[in-house]
Enzyme design. Structure first.
Site, PDB file in Angstrom:
ATOM      1  N   LYS A 155      23.963 -55.433 -11.853  1.00 14.93           N
ATOM      2  CA  LYS A 155      24.257 -54.047 -12.194  1.00 14.93           C
ATOM      3  C   LYS A 155      23.784 -53.762 -13.614  1.00 14.93           C
ATOM      4  O   LYS A 155      24.017 -54.572 -14.521  1.00 14.93           O
ATOM      5  CB  LYS A 155      25.761 -53.788 -12.093  1.00 14.93           C
ATOM      6  CG  LYS A 155      26.307 -53.971 -10.684  1.00 14.93           C
ATOM      7  CD  LYS A 155      25.912 -52.821  -9.792  1.00 14.93           C
ATOM      8  CE  LYS A 155      26.447 -53.014  -8.379  1.00 14.93           C
ATOM      9  NZ  LYS A 155      26.128 -51.880  -7.493  1.00 14.93           N
ATOM     10  N   ASP A 184      20.287 -52.617 -10.415  1.00 14.78           N
ATOM     11  CA  ASP A 184      20.953 -51.477  -9.768  1.00 14.78           C
ATOM     12  C   ASP A 184      21.653 -50.631 -10.830  1.00 14.78           C
ATOM     13  O   ASP A 184      22.551 -51.115 -11.504  1.00 14.78           O
ATOM     14  CB  ASP A 184      21.973 -52.020  -8.756  1.00 14.78           C
ATOM     15  CG  ASP A 184      22.673 -50.922  -7.967  1.00 14.78           C
ATOM     16  OD1 ASP A 184      22.415 -49.729  -8.224  1.00 14.78           O
ATOM     17  OD2 ASP A 184      23.486 -51.259  -7.091  1.00 14.78           O
ATOM     18  N   GLU A 214      17.424 -50.052  -8.191  1.00 15.18           N
ATOM     19  CA  GLU A 214      18.190 -49.348  -7.160  1.00 15.18           C
ATOM     20  C   GLU A 214      18.918 -48.160  -7.781  1.00 15.18           C
ATOM     21  O   GLU A 214      19.449 -48.250  -8.888  1.00 15.18           O
ATOM     22  CB  GLU A 214      19.201 -50.338  -6.559  1.00 15.18           C
ATOM     23  CG  GLU A 214      20.053 -49.775  -5.459  1.00 15.18           C
ATOM     24  CD  GLU A 214      20.859 -50.878  -4.773  1.00 15.18           C
ATOM     25  OE1 GLU A 214      20.389 -52.043  -4.731  1.00 15.18           O
ATOM     26  OE2 GLU A 214      21.963 -50.579  -4.299  1.00 15.18           O
ATOM     27  N   GLU A 247      22.378 -45.825  -0.381  1.00 10.53           N
ATOM     28  CA  GLU A 247      23.805 -45.981  -0.099  1.00 10.53           C
ATOM     29  C   GLU A 247      24.550 -44.660  -0.247  1.00 10.53           C
ATOM     30  O   GLU A 247      25.607 -44.488   0.343  1.00 10.53           O
ATOM     31  CB  GLU A 247      24.431 -47.070  -0.970  1.00 10.53           C
ATOM     32  CG  GLU A 247      24.645 -46.695  -2.416  1.00 10.53           C
ATOM     33  CD  GLU A 247      25.202 -47.850  -3.245  1.00 10.53           C
ATOM     34  OE1 GLU A 247      24.532 -48.895  -3.324  1.00 10.53           O
ATOM     35  OE2 GLU A 247      26.291 -47.721  -3.811  1.00 10.53           O
ATOM     36  N   ASP A 305      23.226 -47.205   5.179  1.00  5.20           N
ATOM     37  CA  ASP A 305      24.653 -47.477   5.018  1.00  5.20           C
ATOM     38  C   ASP A 305      25.345 -47.173   6.349  1.00  5.20           C
ATOM     39  O   ASP A 305      25.096 -46.133   6.957  1.00  5.20           O
ATOM     40  CB  ASP A 305      25.210 -46.592   3.895  1.00  5.20           C
ATOM     41  CG  ASP A 305      26.664 -46.893   3.595  1.00  5.20           C
ATOM     42  OD1 ASP A 305      26.929 -47.496   2.549  1.00  5.20           O
ATOM     43  OD2 ASP A 305      27.530 -46.521   4.408  1.00  5.20           O
ATOM     44  N   HIS A 342      22.494 -51.458   2.505  1.00  6.54           N
ATOM     45  CA  HIS A 342      23.613 -51.536   1.569  1.00  6.54           C
ATOM     46  C   HIS A 342      24.792 -52.180   2.281  1.00  6.54           C
ATOM     47  O   HIS A 342      25.091 -51.849   3.419  1.00  6.54           O
ATOM     48  CB  HIS A 342      24.004 -50.113   1.132  1.00  6.54           C
ATOM     49  CG  HIS A 342      25.273 -50.069   0.339  1.00  6.54           C
ATOM     50  ND1 HIS A 342      26.381 -49.344   0.736  1.00  6.54           N
ATOM     51  CD2 HIS A 342      25.618 -50.660  -0.821  1.00  6.54           C
ATOM     52  CE1 HIS A 342      27.343 -49.482  -0.158  1.00  6.54           C
ATOM     53  NE2 HIS A 342      26.913 -50.271  -1.113  1.00  6.54           N
ATOM     54  N   GLY A 365      28.704 -54.695   1.289  1.00  5.40           N
ATOM     55  CA  GLY A 365      29.714 -54.945   0.281  1.00  5.40           C
ATOM     56  C   GLY A 365      30.940 -54.137   0.614  1.00  5.40           C
ATOM     57  O   GLY A 365      31.294 -53.986   1.785  1.00  5.40           O
TER      58      GLY A 365
END
Lengths: 443, 443
Positions: free
Chosen positions: B226, B254, B280, B309, B332, B359, B361
């Site tokens: 990130k 990202d 991203e 996403e 997503d 995507h 998580g």
């Protein structure tokens, strides 16, 4: 400055009325059974019950702010739920604290680190944001004793621009550039309007003719027809209305997103003989490149593309302008993030030299958007060519300060605020599902 | 056919179990306090509590369908409210009636003439649609005794394509063209994954190093970091992780929409030395033309753009592909309208020859999306170059059939359904606000 004010607000014994601390937010689900008479019917929205999530802000000074966002009936309770979720970010704040950093407050509402997942800045959560911010702007105008448009017109350009969140649009418009676009001159006159009341899709031909006759008598020169459900019907209805209004008056057509791209081009080409100024919402409100293709194909026929009433935010408007995907920008007072975000769109449209012709109608939309278009004319565009504001003659009687139309022009409102306070008796009668209008409905 | 089935369903004494009439829909607000440990933290979402609107469909046959949509905590109650509003369109219908005209049912949910104003097909109302449709697909797969990906793989291409609503995308993909894209071959092997678990923004450097060491030991070769809050921090963190994983493993970065267009280009250019495969979400998920500008500017540096996403629907994905605005499509399972709309996106991505890297998580996203990517590999792309599926190692223990990862690959799920059934004890403990996890929280 903000911190200081916050401290003041939190001091229990501090009671300077001028801070206007917001001590309560109520939101109600108010619906009008307009589907019974086919008012508002179009190719995609066949039975709308014009409705609103209606917000009231109470302050410790006794002043009240009123705001709403417009909906079509079912699902209004979802927007109400979203307003309730935003309330914790509003209640307890002082008006002065909000407006002294309005950009920051706007971002607080639109970029809450958990809630932004639900948008960001689109759909239900953005409609709810609009209702809340509309009420804040109404409150602000009332504290200044001015109608909202006058509050905007009188504001220092620097302060005005400080209300806009430029995030994601700086590639097209920066804060400095925006400053240079705001004029300091003042003018006052009525703003030209067009009517959509004559030709809802569900109206029979005789009703359409009668309404045209009446409207012509009242001075209307610009008319919009709903199309898109059936081509033969559209040809017949466009022929009737063109005959009724004559060759010199203006005709617009509106498909409410009914078509795919190729279908839009071929369908509208078949209506070209009636010389519509624009085709409105030919396809998905999300399809920038599709609108660009339609614009390009219809330009040789002299037909422009208009869209915006379901354009979700400034980032989408930015791209519609960048891609030459529309020739008329139709801002909406309730879908975008209130005055703040509409200011960004007005300034971008001006930069691209595209006229703004707001969406109105529904319930309260005329009351609200008249302020924005007056401001646009006085301080940004100073131009009336190809500019006019939609008008629909429904439900104005429910507001404490309804719009005033004279000779097909919006007359500048004079009362303080943003003109969206409803009569309390209306709210109680139309509250859903407990108001009498709905309790007594035989459905 | 459909009408006949409806009649059957409505006959009170008719009890053919195979119709699977949906007799009840429940939706619950389930939240996990992940923000306490900074799991999931990024430049825009600093304190997410991974959450879900969790839907259960009961049928008269005794079979149950489970679905969810993913959220970040606050506001989940708004999505719950939206699911409740959709319930009236689902309860009372038979599964066979739904799936024999799945396109019609999809449009019933997404184009209700009053509720579509709240989207259309975006934000809260579309998240709610995803939760409901995910449960319908789960139910369908269970009635067939297959995991969802196998249901899809075994389906006749014609039936598969009949689940897709092609409205607004026919300028890029027609039904006939889609049919030609679906392969009939079958293969089975694990699907490559990458990990985001090592480098959330809120993790200190030591934790990042330790997690990298552990992940390398477990066979991971692709890592995402990130970025976007602070450039110096990003340089330091990227340097650490590149040193940890060595020159041959893959690094992605990202920004979670943190930047404007010009800022994205300049910021990412400064991270180019760490050779990220992609950046991203560099800017607003709505900014197609902005992503196109960023893609063009970063191509000479060998850095691609990935997004999806928070891409709201197939109309936006269509344009991202048309405008060459992304080099990796991140579908997503919960933001788009379930399997139906994801099928449209998979087929469009294939047409444009852009790899799909989903995507995942959150909570349940890995469980769901593994089915889609397996189907994509077997029936559409048949290609693993530059393709991998995100993996995050949180909250899997709450599902009855959690994902199985072996040597950094997703192993094909074997249990019937769409893998999103939670343990009932989990749901009860995490229900908000009444579950014990939240009641006992000292906040």
């Amino acid at each position: 400055m903000i911190k200081l004010l916050t401290v003041f607000c939190h001091r229990k014994n501090f009671r300077d009325k001028m801070l206007h601390k917001i001590i309560n937010l109520t939101v109600r689900d108010v619906r009008f059974p307009t589907s019974l008479d086919q008012h508002g019917s179009d190719a995609m929205h066949t039975d709308p019950d014009y409705s609103a999530a209606y917000v009231v802000l109470d302050t410790d000074s006794g002043l009240t702010g009123f705001g709403l966002t417009f909906t079509l009936g079912k699902g209004t309770e979802i927007v109400v739920c979203a307003v309730e979720a935003l309330a914790r970010l509003v209640v307890g704040k002082c008006l002065q604290e909000i407006v002294s950093d309005f950009r920051g407050f706007y971002r607080l509402l639109t970029s809450d680190s958990q809630m932004r997942w639900l948008g960001p800045e689109k759909g239900v959560i953005h409609l709810a944001t609009a209702a809340v911010l509309n009420a804040v702007w109404d409150l602000w105008a009332r504290t200044e004793g001015k109608p909202l448009w006058k509050l905007l017109v009188d504001m220092e350009p620097k302060q005005l621009v400080s209300c806009i969140d430029f995030r994601y649009i700086t590639d097209v418009l920066t804060e400095e550039e925006a400053l240079g676009q705001i004029k300091d001159q003042m003018q006052k006159e009525g703003y030209p309007a067009y009517t959509t009341s004559c030709a809802w899709l569900g109206y029979p031909d005789e009703q359409l003719k009668q309404l045209c006759t009446d409207a012509l008598k009242s001075g209307w020169t610009r008319f919009k027809v709903k199309v898109g459900a059936d081509l033969e019907d559209d040809v017949r209805r466009c022929r009737i209305i063109r005959q009724m209004i004559g060759p010199d008056n203006t005709l617009m057509i509106d498909a409410n997103q009914r078509w795919d791209v190729a279908e839009a081009i071929s369908w509208v080409s078949k209506l070209a003989e009636f010389r519509p100024l624009w085709i409105e919402e030919p396809t998905s409100p999300d399809d920038i490149l599709g609108h660009a293709a339609i614009s390009k194909a219809l330009a040789p026929l002299g037909i422009g593309v208009a869209t915006g009433e379901q354009c979700q935010n400034r980032v989408m408007f930015k791209q519609f302008l960048q891609a030459s995907a529309l020739q008329f920008v139709q801002i909406d007072s309730c879908r975008l993030g209130s005055v703040n975000e509409n200011l960004a769109v007005l300034l971008m449209a001006h930069k691209f030299n595209v006229p703004v012709c707001p969406h109105a109608g529904g319930v309260g939309l005329c009351e609200l958007v008249q302020h924005l278009i007056l401001f646009d004319y006085i301080c940004v565009s100073a131009d009336l060519r190809n500019r006019m504001c939609e008008y629909v003659d429904h439900l104005h009687e429910h507001f404490t300060c309804p719009v005033v139309i004279q000779d097909a022009h919006y007359m500048p409102p004079k009362d303080p605020g943003y003109s969206c306070e409803m009569l309390e008796s209306t709210v109680q009668r139309h509250q859903y599902p407990e108001g009498n209008v709905w309790k007594n409905m035989k459905k």
